[in-house]
Design a protein around this motif. Structure first.
Motif, mmCIF file in Angstrom:
data_model
loop_
_atom_site.group_PDB
_atom_site.id
_atom_site.type_symbol
_atom_site.label_atom_id
_atom_site.label_comp_id
_atom_site.label_asym_id
_atom_site.label_seq_id
_atom_site.Cartn_x
_atom_site.Cartn_y
_atom_site.Cartn_z
ATOM 1 N N LEU A 337 8.849 61.337 50.449
ATOM 2 C CA LEU A 337 7.904 61.363 51.315
ATOM 3 C C LEU A 337 8.221 60.600 52.463
ATOM 4 O O LEU A 337 8.431 59.464 52.275
ATOM 5 C CB LEU A 337 6.527 60.864 50.587
ATOM 6 C CG LEU A 337 6.116 61.653 49.343
ATOM 7 C CD1 LEU A 337 4.951 60.961 48.713
ATOM 8 C CD2 LEU A 337 6.069 62.901 49.480
ATOM 9 N N MET A 338 8.718 61.015 53.607
ATOM 10 C CA MET A 338 9.539 60.367 54.592
ATOM 11 C C MET A 338 8.319 60.214 55.673
ATOM 12 O O MET A 338 8.032 60.972 56.498
ATOM 13 C CB MET A 338 10.474 61.183 55.063
ATOM 14 C CG MET A 338 11.556 61.844 54.103
ATOM 15 S SD MET A 338 12.432 60.760 53.137
ATOM 16 C CE MET A 338 13.658 59.979 54.332
ATOM 17 N N GLU A 339 8.276 58.911 56.135
ATOM 18 C CA GLU A 339 7.259 58.352 57.260
ATOM 19 C C GLU A 339 6.055 58.522 57.079
ATOM 20 O O GLU A 339 5.271 58.405 58.121
ATOM 21 C CB GLU A 339 8.153 58.929 58.645
ATOM 22 C CG GLU A 339 9.472 58.442 58.887
ATOM 23 C CD GLU A 339 9.512 56.964 59.135
ATOM 24 O OE1 GLU A 339 8.510 56.297 59.419
ATOM 25 O OE2 GLU A 339 10.628 56.443 59.033
ATOM 26 N N THR A 340 5.404 59.371 55.966
ATOM 27 C CA THR A 340 3.991 59.330 55.780
ATOM 28 C C THR A 340 3.524 58.119 55.795
ATOM 29 O O THR A 340 4.130 56.978 55.480
ATOM 30 C CB THR A 340 3.630 60.256 54.651
ATOM 31 O OG1 THR A 340 4.669 59.964 53.620
ATOM 32 C CG2 THR A 340 4.252 61.660 55.242
ATOM 33 N N MET A 341 2.021 57.789 55.880
ATOM 34 C CA MET A 341 1.587 56.459 55.667
ATOM 35 C C MET A 341 0.565 56.718 54.781
ATOM 36 O O MET A 341 -0.367 57.804 54.828
ATOM 37 C CB MET A 341 0.882 55.922 56.962
ATOM 38 C CG MET A 341 0.561 54.581 56.853
ATOM 39 S SD MET A 341 -0.105 53.958 58.394
ATOM 40 C CE MET A 341 1.312 54.007 59.475
ATOM 41 N N GLU A 342 -0.043 55.714 53.996
ATOM 42 C CA GLU A 342 -0.997 55.991 52.916
ATOM 43 C C GLU A 342 -0.717 57.127 52.071
ATOM 44 O O GLU A 342 -1.412 57.972 52.032
ATOM 45 C CB GLU A 342 -2.329 55.881 53.582
ATOM 46 C CG GLU A 342 -2.671 54.623 53.995
ATOM 47 C CD GLU A 342 -4.191 54.257 54.464
ATOM 48 O OE1 GLU A 342 -4.824 55.261 54.543
ATOM 49 O OE2 GLU A 342 -4.710 53.341 54.809
ATOM 50 N N SER A 343 0.394 57.294 51.637
ATOM 51 C CA SER A 343 1.183 58.449 51.564
ATOM 52 C C SER A 343 0.730 59.163 50.108
ATOM 53 O O SER A 343 0.291 60.402 50.189
ATOM 54 C CB SER A 343 2.644 58.118 51.017
ATOM 55 O OG SER A 343 3.421 57.563 52.096
ATOM 56 N N VAL A 344 0.238 58.426 49.000
ATOM 57 C CA VAL A 344 -0.127 59.171 47.725
ATOM 58 C C VAL A 344 -1.569 58.582 47.289
ATOM 59 O O VAL A 344 -1.592 57.377 47.033
ATOM 60 C CB VAL A 344 0.895 58.995 46.624
ATOM 61 C CG1 VAL A 344 0.305 59.477 45.213
ATOM 62 C CG2 VAL A 344 2.323 59.349 47.066
ATOM 63 N N GLY A 345 -2.287 59.390 47.442
ATOM 64 C CA GLY A 345 -3.623 59.080 46.450
ATOM 65 C C GLY A 345 -4.170 59.953 45.650
ATOM 66 O O GLY A 345 -3.867 61.074 45.750
ATOM 67 N N THR A 346 -4.824 59.208 44.377
ATOM 68 C CA THR A 346 -5.181 60.028 43.373
ATOM 69 C C THR A 346 -6.530 59.615 42.895
ATOM 70 O O THR A 346 -6.857 58.520 43.110
ATOM 71 C CB THR A 346 -4.235 59.937 42.152
ATOM 72 O OG1 THR A 346 -4.121 58.478 41.946
ATOM 73 C CG2 THR A 346 -2.770 60.291 42.601
ATOM 74 N N GLY A 347 -6.960 60.525 42.182
ATOM 75 C CA GLY A 347 -8.254 60.415 41.800
ATOM 76 C C GLY A 347 -8.491 61.427 40.126
ATOM 77 O O GLY A 347 -7.507 62.305 40.165
ATOM 78 N N GLY A 348 -9.345 60.914 39.344
ATOM 79 C CA GLY A 348 -9.382 61.719 38.101
ATOM 80 C C GLY A 348 -8.675 60.975 36.923
ATOM 81 O O GLY A 348 -8.814 59.930 37.075
ATOM 82 N N ARG A 349 -8.176 61.770 36.121
ATOM 83 C CA ARG A 349 -7.488 61.004 34.985
ATOM 84 C C ARG A 349 -6.169 61.963 34.304
ATOM 85 O O ARG A 349 -6.209 63.280 34.478
ATOM 86 C CB ARG A 349 -8.541 60.648 34.010
ATOM 87 C CG ARG A 349 -9.141 61.874 33.123
ATOM 88 C CD ARG A 349 -9.991 61.142 32.178
ATOM 89 N NE ARG A 349 -10.631 62.283 31.351
ATOM 90 C CZ ARG A 349 -11.577 62.208 30.422
ATOM 91 N NH1 ARG A 349 -11.808 61.193 29.903
ATOM 92 N NH2 ARG A 349 -12.133 63.151 30.030
ATOM 93 N N ARG A 350 -5.559 61.161 33.567
ATOM 94 C CA ARG A 350 -4.347 61.883 32.862
ATOM 95 C C ARG A 350 -3.580 62.569 33.669
ATOM 96 O O ARG A 350 -3.303 63.708 33.701
ATOM 97 C CB ARG A 350 -5.071 62.824 31.694
ATOM 98 C CG ARG A 350 -5.721 62.152 30.633
ATOM 99 C CD ARG A 350 -5.883 62.676 29.311
ATOM 100 N NE ARG A 350 -6.144 63.853 29.258
ATOM 101 C CZ ARG A 350 -6.048 64.760 28.177
ATOM 102 N NH1 ARG A 350 -6.496 64.068 26.926
ATOM 103 N NH2 ARG A 350 -6.434 66.038 28.097
#
Length: 538
Positions: A337-350
Motif C-alpha cells: 500500500l503505497m502513499e495511502t493514508m489511514e491505510s487499513v481499517g477493520t471491523g468484525g472478528r476472526r
C-alpha cells in the motif's frame, strides 16, 4: 636448586595455559548466558513443557491470545478458485473501476460451494487506474492480483478522494467488540459472579434456559460513575472545559460464542480480556443473545499493490484510503500500500492480515496523526506486516475494542508509535514486533483528543524492540512489557504535566528475551498442536 630453576618456565607456561583456558571457559559461559533466553515470571514453560501462568491475587492473568486470526486461529488461509480473469485495458488512462466491479459482481452472483466460497476474480499483471471504490459485498468472493511488485497488479488511485477497496455487506453488524447501548427486545440474563478475573473462560448466570451451545452472545459490562471515578477519569479538563472519557450508562461489549453449558455455568470459546467486579458494575453485568449478526464472510483481498498520489496533508482532510474490511472469517494478504493514508481499517472478528506493507514517503502535515493500521476488530491477527513512515501512528485502536488483537513479527520504520488510542481498548499483544526508532505505548491519554483517557489495559509487549515504552497501569488492571528491548519512558497524564508520572505497568525481564520466543505461537501450539503453526506458515 639448579634443577628446580630449570622448571620455572614450564610452571609459568602451565599456569598461563590454565588461566587462558579458565578465561575462555568463563567467557563461553557468559556468552551462553547472554544468548540463553530469560524467564518471565508471568508466563513460562513448566517441567511438563506446558505454559504456566502467574495470576494476580484476584485470579487475573495474561489471556490466551491464540484465538486471534481467520477461523479462530491456526487455520490456513484458503486458495479460492479463479472464476473470472480481468486484463487491463489498452487505454492507460481508462478508469477500470467499473471493469473490475463487473467481474466481482459476476462472481458474486454464483452460488456458494460447500466450503462457503463463490470464487476469485484475478487481475492479470498491469496497471488499473481507478477513480472510485471497488466493493466486495457477497460472501465467498476474493479479489486477487498477480503480484504486488512493479510487474504485478497495480490499482492506481486517482480522481476524487476515496477508499480503494471495501469489503462489507452493510447488513446488521450491531454485535461486536465496542462501546454501545442496550437495544429493545433482547434476551438478557444477569451474570451472578461477584468477580470474573481477566483471562477467564467461564462464569455463572442467573438462568441459562433459552441459551444453547453455539449461540453468539455479548458480554456487557456497564460503565458506572463509580468505575469512572475509580479510574480517575472523572476530572478530565481541556481548555477549561470538562471532557467525558466514557459516558456513564454505556456498555463495554465483548462478543463470544458459547462452547459449553453446565447448569447455569457458561463456558465461552475465547477467554474474556477484562475483569468484571460487582463493586464497580452495580452488579449489572449481563449476557445477551446476539445470533442476528450478518457480517460478510469468507471474503479476501490478495497479492496486489495499491498506489495513491502522495498525500502531504492533514489526515482530517479527504484522503485516499487503501482498504476497509468489516467481516467475519475474512482475510487480506500480500499487499503493498503505497502513499495511502489511514491505510487499513477493520471491523468484525476472526480476521487475518498477512504480509501487508504500508509505505509512506510524503510527510503527514499536523500534530494530530493518522493511524495506518486501525484493527478495530476482535480475534484479529496482523502477521508479518510493516509500516514505513514518520509522524504517524503505526497502530491505533479505537474505543471499546476487546482482544485478542495480535501483531506478530511486524516491523515499523520511522518515528511513529503504537498505542491503544482511546477509551478502554483491551487485550492487544505485540509479539516480536520491532519499532527501533519509535514507541509502543499502553497509556493514559488524559484529555487528549476529546478525552481519550485510558487507552489500553490487559495488553502485552512480548520479546519486542522499541525506542521507548510508555507502559502505565490503569487502576485494578495490568499492562505488561516482557522480554523486550528498549527504555521505559514515564510520563504524567497529558494536560497535567506538573503532576507526577503515572504508575508504571509491569516490566519483566527487561532487555532480556524470554521463552517462549513467541507467546502467540506457543499458545497456539499448546491449544491446537504443531499442525496449527504449519497452517499459518510457521
Amino acid at each position: 636448586m639448579k634443577h628446580i630453576d630449570s622448571r620455572i618456565p614450564q610452571v609459568k607456561m602451565a599456569l598461563m595455559l590454565f588461566l587462558l583456558l579458565t578465561s575462555t571457559f568463563v567467557q563461553a559461559k557468559a556468552s551462553k548466558k547472554d544468548k540463553d533466553p530469560g524467564k518471565s515470571e508471568w508466563i513460562y514453560f513448566g517441567a511438563d513443557g506446558k505454559l504456566v501462568y502467574k495470576k494476580s491475587a484476584k485470579g487475573d492473568r495474561i489471556m490466551d491470545f491464540s484465538h486471534a486470526g481467520y477461523m479462530g486461529g491456526g487455520v490456513a488461509l484458503p486458495d479460492v478458485i479463479v472464476k473470472v480473469t480481468v486484463k487491463p485495458p489498452g487505454d492507460v488512462n481508462a478508469d477500470c473501476t467499473a471493469l473490475i466491479q463487473a467481474a466481482i459482481d459476476k462472481v458474486s452472483a454464483l452460488p456458494l460451494d460447500k466450503n462457503g466460497f463463490r470464487g476469485a476474480v484475478l487481475l492479470a499483471p498491469g496497471t488499473y487506474p481507478c477513480a472510485k471504490t471497488i466493493k466486495i459485498t457477497a460472501d465467498g468472493v476474493v479479489l486477487r492480483g498477480s503480484g504486488k511488485s512493479e510487474n504485478g497488479s497495480i490499482i492506481a488511485m486517482n480522481g476524487e478522494k476515496h477508499t480503494a477497496v471495501i469489503l462489507s455487506n452493510g447488513l446488521n453488524q450491531r454485535a461486536g467488540n465496542r462501546l454501545g447501548n442496550a437495544a429493545g427486545n433482547e434476551k438478557t440474563v444477569k451474570i451472578t459472579d461477584k468477580y470474573i478475573p481477566a483471562g477467564s473462560l467461564s462464569f455463572n448466570v442467573a438462568n441459562a434456559a433459552g441459551f444453547k451451545v453455539g449461540d453468539n452472545v455479548e458480554i456487557r459490562k456497564p460503565v458506572t460513575d463509580k468505575w469512572v471515578s475509580f479510574m480517575h477519569m472523572d476530572d478530565l479538563v481541556r481548555d477549561g472545559k470538562a471532557q467525558t472519557w466514557i459516558k456513564t450508562g454505556s456498555l463495554l461489549i465483548t462478543e463470544r460464542h458459547i462452547s459449553a453449558i453446565n447448569g447455569n455455568k457458561i463456558t465461552l470459546d475465547v477467554p474474556l480480556v477484562d475483569s468484571y467486579d460487582v463493586n464497580y458494575t452495580n452488579d449489572e453485568t449481563t449476557m445477551v443473545l446476539a445470533n442476528d449478526v450478518k457480517r460478510l464472510k469468507q471474503a479476501g483481498l490478495e497479492n496486489l499493490r495499491i498506489v495513491s498520489p502522495p498525500q502531504a496533508v492533514n489526515h482530517t482532510k479527504a484522503l485516499y484510503y487503501a482498504v476497509r474490511l468489516n467481516g467475519e472469517d475474512c482475510w487480506m494478504k500480500d499487499l503493498d500500500l503505497m502513499e495511502t493514508m489511514e491505510s487499513v481499517g477493520t471491523g468484525g472478528r476472526r480476521i487475518t492480515l498477512q504480509r501487508i506493507a504500508v509505505i509512506r514517503k510524503a510527510l503527514h502535515d499536523g500534530a494530530s496523526k493518522p493511524a495506518e493500521f486501525a484493527p478495530n476488530a476482535g480475534q484479529i491477527l496482523v502477521d508479518r506486516c510493516s509500516v514505513e513512515g514518520d509522524n504517524i501512528w503505526y497502530v491505533a485502536l479505537g474505543a471499546g475494542q476487546t482482544g485478542p488483537i495480535v501483531f506478530l513479527n511486524c516491523n515499523f520504520v520511522g518515528n511513529g508509535r503504537i498505542e491503544g488510542h482511546q477509551r478502554w481498548s483491551t487485550g492487544m499483544l505485540l509479539d516480536n514486533c520491532k519499532a527501533p526508532n519509535g514507541g509502543m505505548d499502553f497509556k493514559n491519554r488524559g484529555s487528549m483528543g476529546s478525552g481519550h483517557g485510558w487507552g489500553t489495559a490487559w495488553s502485552v509487549a512480548w520479546n519486542c524492540e522499541a525506542g521507548s515504552y510508555v507502559n502505565q497501569i490503569p487502576p485494578g488492571t495490568y499492562n505488561w512489557v516482557i522480554g523486550s528491548k528498549g527504555k521505559s519512558m514515564p510520563l504524567p497524564r497529558p494536560f497535567n504535566n506538573a503532576g507526577p508520572a503515572l504508575p508504571e505497568g509491569i516490566f519483566d525481564a527487561q532487555n532480556t528475551r524470554v521463552n517462549p520466543s513467541s507467546l502467540y505461537l506457543a499458545q497456539l501450539e499448546e491449544r491446537l498442536g504443531k499442525q496449527a503453526l504449519k497452517a499459518i506458515g510457521y
